[in-house]
Enzyme design. Structure first.
Site, PDB file in Angstrom:
ATOM      1  N   HIS A 124       0.705  -1.438  -0.388  1.00 56.60           N
ATOM      2  CA  HIS A 124       1.294  -2.110   0.260  1.00 56.60           C
ATOM      3  C   HIS A 124       1.810  -4.127   0.016  1.00 56.60           C
ATOM      4  CE1 HIS A 124      -0.159  -0.138   4.234  1.00 56.60           C
ATOM      5  NE2 HIS A 124       1.113   0.236   3.610  1.00 56.60           N
ATOM      6  N   CYS A 173      -5.488  -5.776   6.227  1.00 54.75           N
ATOM      7  CA  CYS A 173      -5.036  -4.381   6.917  1.00 54.75           C
ATOM      8  C   CYS A 173      -6.336  -4.261   8.475  1.00 54.75           C
ATOM      9  CB  CYS A 173      -5.735  -3.805   5.813  1.00 54.75           C
ATOM     10  SG  CYS A 173      -5.022  -3.604   4.788  1.00 54.75           S
TER      11      CYS A 173
END
Ligand code: GLY
Length: 258
Positions: free
Chosen positions: A166, A253
Site C-alpha cells: 500500500h 492499518c
C-alpha cells in the site's frame, strides 16, 4: 504548511483467530494469535494515550485480514467513504463497517465496482489526499475517490507505486511538513515540497508510523527511525506489532482515526 488536524476517535477491530491465514508476502511465519491479542490491546492503550476515544469492534472470523480496518473506509472531516477492497478475500469486509460508520457520519459514500480502493493506499495531508495506484487500488477506484473528495471541497492526486503493498506501507505524513519515506517514495517529484525523513531499507517496516495529536506511534524495534522522528521534536510512543508485521500489516492499518 497545512492546518494540523486533531483526531478525537478511532475504530479498531479485534483480530480474528482466522488471522493466522491472512494475506501476506512476508516470510516471517504465521502470527501467534494470543500474542496478537495482547499486542492489539497495547495498541488500543496507545491510541487512548493520544486522547482518542476508541470503538472496539468484535472479531470477524469470516475475514482473516479484517483487523486491518483502515483499508475499508476513508474517514474525512466532511464525509466517510466506504472503499471496495481489491483483494478478493477482503472484498466483503466493508459490509460490517457501514453501520458503524453511519453512527458517526451523516454523509456516507461508497466506491463501486469495477473500482477498487483500499484506504491503506490513501495518505492525508491537510485537505489533500494522495491515492496510491497499487495491486489493491485501481484507476477506476481512484477516480471515484477523487470525484467524491472534490464534491466535499477536498482534493486528491494519484501516486504510482510498484514495490510495496500500500502507499502507506512506505510513506507516512507526520505533520509540520515532515514526510517519513522509504524506498520508491524517496525521490518522487510529487513529494519534493516536503522535508523527507529517510527510513533506511533495514528499517523499512517503520516507514508506516502514525501521527496522532502531536505523538507519533512507531513500531517497536527500529531505533534509527525512532531517532529520526524524535529529532523533529515529536513525542514518540513505541508499540510492538510484530504479529501484524507477519501479515504485512502496519500501525496505520490497525485503526481508523478521525
Ligand atoms: N494482510 C494484509 C493485507 O494483505 O491486506
Amino acid at each position: 504548511m497545512t492546518n494540523i488536524p486533531r483526531f478525537t476517535r478511532a475504530i479498531v477491530r479485534t483480530p480474528s483467530q482466522s488471522m493466522v491465514d491472512g494475506l501476506t508476502s512476508a516470510a516471517l511465519g504465521k502470527p501467534d494469535y494470543e500474542n496478537a491479542l495482547k499486542q492489539h490491546a497495547e495498541y488500543i492503550k496507545a491510541l487512548k494515550t493520544c486522547a482518542l476515544e476508541v470503538t472496539v469492534l468484535p472479531a470477524d472470523e469470516l475475514y482473516p485480514d479484517s483487523t486491518f480496518v483502515e483499508d475499508v473506509a476513508l474517514l474525512t472531516p466532511h464525509c466517510a467513504i466506504i472503499t471496495n477492497p481489491g483483494a478478493p478475500s477482503r472484498n466483503g469486509e466493508t459490509d460490517n463497517i457501514i453501520p458503524i460508520v453511519r453512527e458517526f457520519y451523516e454523509m456516507v459514500e461508497c466506491i463501486q465496482s469495477p473500482g477498487t480502493v483500499e484506504a491503506g493506499d490513501i495518505m492525508m495531508v491537510g485537505s489533500h489526499y494522495y491515492i496510491g495506484l497499487s495491486e489493491r487500488t485501481n484507476q477506476n477506484g481512484a477516480d471515484q475517490m477523487i470525484s467524491i473528495l472534490e464534491k466535499y471541497g477536498m482534493s486528491a492526486s494519484i501516486i504510482h507505486l510498484s514495490e510495496v503493498l500500500h502507499l502507506k506501507t512506505g510513506l507516512s505524513y507526520l505533520e509540520n511538513n515532515y514526510l517519513l519515506a522509504c524506498g520508491e517514495f524517496l525521490h518522487k517529484p510529487e513529494f519534493h515540497q516536503y522535508q523527507i525523513l529517510e527510513v533506511d531499507n533495514d528499517e523499512a517496516y517503520a516507514a508506516n508510523s502514525i501521527w496522532i495529536n502531536d505523538t507519533v506511534l512507531i513500531p517497536a524495534g527500529f531505533p534509527e527511525t525512532r531517532n529520526l522522528i524524535k529529532a523533529t521534536g515529536c513525542e514518540i510512543c513505541e508499540v510492538d506489532v510484530s504479529e501484524f508485521q507477519k501479515l504485512d500489516g502496519g500501525l496505520s492499518c490497525l485503526s481508523l482515526r478521525f
